[in-house]
Design a protein around this motif. Structure first.
Motif, PDB file in Angstrom:
ATOM      1  N   GLU A   1      39.691  42.283  39.916  1.00 54.12           N
ATOM      2  CA  GLU A   1      40.723  41.767  40.188  1.00 54.12           C
ATOM      3  C   GLU A   1      40.633  40.390  41.311  1.00 54.12           C
ATOM      4  OE1 GLU A   1      44.700  39.943  41.487  1.00 54.12           O
ATOM      5  OE2 GLU A   1      43.365  41.431  43.340  1.00 54.12           O
ATOM      6  N   ALA A   2      40.103  40.549  42.612  1.00 55.81           N
ATOM      7  CA  ALA A   2      39.719  39.488  42.872  1.00 55.81           C
ATOM      8  C   ALA A   2      38.426  38.346  42.992  1.00 55.81           C
ATOM      9  CB  ALA A   2      39.143  39.889  44.052  1.00 55.81           C
ATOM     10  N   VAL A   3      37.656  38.658  42.039  1.00 54.40           N
ATOM     11  CA  VAL A   3      37.202  38.349  41.415  1.00 54.40           C
ATOM     12  C   VAL A   3      37.996  37.308  39.939  1.00 54.40           C
ATOM     13  CG1 VAL A   3      35.117  37.796  39.599  1.00 54.40           C
ATOM     14  CG2 VAL A   3      34.972  39.038  41.577  1.00 54.40           C
ATOM     15  N   GLU A   4      38.123  37.694  39.588  1.00 50.39           N
ATOM     16  CA  GLU A   4      39.592  36.688  38.307  1.00 50.39           C
ATOM     17  C   GLU A   4      40.215  35.827  38.832  1.00 50.39           C
ATOM     18  OE1 GLU A   4      42.881  38.113  34.885  1.00 50.39           O
ATOM     19  OE2 GLU A   4      41.873  39.553  36.725  1.00 50.39           O
ATOM     20  N   ARG A   5      41.090  36.505  40.108  1.00 48.52           N
ATOM     21  CA  ARG A   5      41.823  35.439  41.028  1.00 48.52           C
ATOM     22  C   ARG A   5      40.489  34.470  41.600  1.00 48.52           C
ATOM     23  NH1 ARG A   5      43.491  37.101  45.548  1.00 48.52           N
ATOM     24  NH2 ARG A   5      43.108  39.464  45.074  1.00 48.52           N
TER      25      ARG A   5
ATOM     26  N   VAL B   1      26.246  43.447  40.299  1.00 50.95           N
ATOM     27  CA  VAL B   1      25.735  42.587  39.431  1.00 50.95           C
ATOM     28  C   VAL B   1      26.225  43.553  38.025  1.00 50.95           C
ATOM     29  CG1 VAL B   1      23.960  42.026  38.423  1.00 50.95           C
ATOM     30  CG2 VAL B   1      24.360  41.279  40.501  1.00 50.95           C
ATOM     31  N   ARG B   2      26.307  44.761  38.063  1.00 48.92           N
ATOM     32  CA  ARG B   2      26.430  45.235  37.174  1.00 48.92           C
ATOM     33  C   ARG B   2      27.707  45.361  36.502  1.00 48.92           C
ATOM     34  NH1 ARG B   2      21.745  50.436  38.273  1.00 48.92           N
ATOM     35  NH2 ARG B   2      19.967  49.303  37.419  1.00 48.92           N
ATOM     36  N   LEU B   3      28.907  45.823  37.703  1.00 48.91           N
ATOM     37  CA  LEU B   3      30.030  45.777  37.881  1.00 48.91           C
ATOM     38  C   LEU B   3      30.820  44.375  36.776  1.00 48.91           C
ATOM     39  CD1 LEU B   3      32.737  47.083  38.455  1.00 48.91           C
ATOM     40  CD2 LEU B   3      32.762  46.155  40.341  1.00 48.91           C
TER      41      LEU B   3
ATOM     42  N   GLY C   1      38.438  48.014  40.368  1.00 51.61           N
ATOM     43  CA  GLY C   1      39.724  47.259  40.260  1.00 51.61           C
ATOM     44  C   GLY C   1      39.572  46.238  41.447  1.00 51.61           C
ATOM     45  N   ALA C   2      39.857  46.823  42.517  1.00 56.68           N
ATOM     46  CA  ALA C   2      40.649  45.868  43.382  1.00 56.68           C
ATOM     47  C   ALA C   2      39.614  44.161  43.352  1.00 56.68           C
ATOM     48  CB  ALA C   2      40.095  46.262  44.873  1.00 56.68           C
ATOM     49  N   LEU C   3      38.056  45.206  43.068  1.00 58.12           N
ATOM     50  CA  LEU C   3      37.278  43.718  43.521  1.00 58.12           C
ATOM     51  C   LEU C   3      37.185  43.003  42.158  1.00 58.12           C
ATOM     52  CD1 LEU C   3      34.174  42.321  44.793  1.00 58.12           C
ATOM     53  CD2 LEU C   3      33.316  43.999  42.906  1.00 58.12           C
TER      54      LEU C   3
ATOM     55  N   VAL D   1      38.887  34.154  49.233  1.00 56.12           N
ATOM     56  CA  VAL D   1      40.120  34.827  48.231  1.00 56.12           C
ATOM     57  C   VAL D   1      40.858  36.217  48.201  1.00 56.12           C
ATOM     58  CG1 VAL D   1      40.589  35.980  45.011  1.00 56.12           C
ATOM     59  CG2 VAL D   1      39.421  32.967  45.913  1.00 56.12           C
ATOM     60  N   ASP D   2      39.543  36.991  49.141  1.00 47.55           N
ATOM     61  CA  ASP D   2      40.342  38.326  49.462  1.00 47.55           C
ATOM     62  C   ASP D   2      38.948  38.711  50.189  1.00 47.55           C
ATOM     63  OD1 ASP D   2      41.372  40.557  49.468  1.00 47.55           O
ATOM     64  OD2 ASP D   2      41.833  40.426  47.669  1.00 47.55           O
ATOM     65  N   PHE D   3      39.160  39.642  50.703  1.00 42.81           N
ATOM     66  CA  PHE D   3      38.831  40.436  51.872  1.00 42.81           C
ATOM     67  C   PHE D   3      38.613  41.577  51.804  1.00 42.81           C
ATOM     68  CE2 PHE D   3      37.613  41.811  56.080  1.00 42.81           C
ATOM     69  CZ  PHE D   3      36.230  40.535  56.762  1.00 42.81           C
ATOM     70  N   LEU D   4      37.239  42.060  51.088  1.00 44.79           N
ATOM     71  CA  LEU D   4      37.427  43.757  50.711  1.00 44.79           C
ATOM     72  C   LEU D   4      36.718  44.618  51.519  1.00 44.79           C
ATOM     73  CD1 LEU D   4      37.615  43.508  47.578  1.00 44.79           C
ATOM     74  CD2 LEU D   4      39.671  44.079  47.889  1.00 44.79           C
ATOM     75  N   GLU D   5      36.451  45.733  52.337  1.00 47.72           N
ATOM     76  CA  GLU D   5      36.112  47.181  52.620  1.00 47.72           C
ATOM     77  C   GLU D   5      35.040  47.187  52.203  1.00 47.72           C
ATOM     78  OE1 GLU D   5      38.093  49.507  55.426  1.00 47.72           O
ATOM     79  OE2 GLU D   5      39.035  48.001  56.663  1.00 47.72           O
ATOM     80  N   LYS D   6      33.820  47.983  51.939  1.00 47.59           N
ATOM     81  CA  LYS D   6      33.006  49.000  52.059  1.00 47.59           C
ATOM     82  C   LYS D   6      33.150  49.793  51.295  1.00 47.59           C
ATOM     83  CE  LYS D   6      29.598  46.271  50.953  1.00 47.59           C
ATOM     84  NZ  LYS D   6      27.190  45.130  51.535  1.00 47.59           N
ATOM     85  N   PRO D   7      32.949  50.994  50.349  1.00 50.60           N
ATOM     86  CA  PRO D   7      32.397  50.496  49.655  1.00 50.60           C
ATOM     87  C   PRO D   7      33.968  50.183  48.808  1.00 50.60           C
ATOM     88  CG  PRO D   7      32.914  52.689  49.119  1.00 50.60           C
ATOM     89  CD  PRO D   7      33.370  52.546  50.026  1.00 50.60           C
ATOM     90  N   ALA D   8      33.880  49.116  47.869  1.00 50.45           N
ATOM     91  CA  ALA D   8      35.161  47.997  47.184  1.00 50.45           C
ATOM     92  C   ALA D   8      35.502  49.315  45.946  1.00 50.45           C
ATOM     93  CB  ALA D   8      34.872  46.592  47.105  1.00 50.45           C
TER      94      ALA D   8
END
Length: 207
Positions: free
Chosen positions: A119-123, A26-28, A115-117, A105-112
């Motif tokens: 970018e995925a949210v932007e898309r 949330v903070r990010l 930058g990748a997160l 849109v994306d499937f990321l491993e923790k800890p994400a």
């Protein structure tokens, strides 16, 4: 007030039963300029979130009760097209494939990676905007098409199929002159300036 001041920040929901991970995400997102709201369970999210206002959902995959995939299916069942980004420490290939098939849109491993997160949210936000624009265009066309009579609708469908007036007349068993009259009314009611406009409207309707 300037345009930048009037712009509303995209709303992103973060669903994760891990308090530290949820608060961090949330903070990010807030630092990146998004409006973010956290939920500690999928059921809480489904019960209280204003899903229509969301631009993206960032969700853990494995959670007690309602899992990330359950959450995704519940939104789809409601007809809500909110792009999702999954983050998980216990992901499987099968789960990832299923999530992507259902529109993630994306499937990321923790800890994400932050930058990748982002970018995925932007898309995801961009995808949501596109879906909303399409839905708005479809609703606008639906408003126009209901004004057509049954015969005018048939002529409309013939025109967008690329049929000439003579072909439409033969297909419907009516006079060529009658087709021309109906065609003129179709153009007027659909607020179209050309056949290309009618084709675009038909595409919006899924014809």
């Amino acid at each position: 007030m300037g345009e930048a001041e009037q712009r509303v920040a995209p709303l992103v929901a973060v669903v994760d039963d891990d308090d530290a991970a949820r608060i961090s995400l949330v903070r990010l997102l807030e630092v990146a300029g998004y409006a973010a709201r956290g939920f500690d369970t999928g059921s809480d999210f489904l019960a209280s979130a204003d899903v229509a206002a969301l631009s993206c959902v960032v969700s853990d995959l494995q959670m007690p009760g309602v899992s990330g995939l359950d959450l995704q299916k519940a939104l789809l069942a409601r007809g809500v097209q909110v792009p999702m980004v999954f983050v998980t420490g216990f992901g499987t290939v099968a789960a990832g494939v299923q999530a992507m098939r259902d529109g993630a849109v994306d499937f990321l491993e923790k800890p994400a990676d932050p930058g990748a997160l982002l970018e995925a949210v932007e898309r995801a936000v961009a995808k949501r905007a596109t879906l909303a624009a399409r839905a708005e265009a479809s609703a606008d066309v639906q408003r126009r098409v209901v004004l057509l009579t049954a015969r005018e609708r048939q002529v409309f469908e013939g025109v967008v199929q690329g049929l000439a007036n003579k072909q439409i007349a033969a297909q419907l068993g009516i006079a060529l002159k009658t087709v021309k009259v109906h065609r003129g009314r179709v153009m007027q009611k659909m607020e179209a300036d050309s056949v290309a406009d009618l084709v675009r409207f038909a595409e919006a309707l899924g014809l």
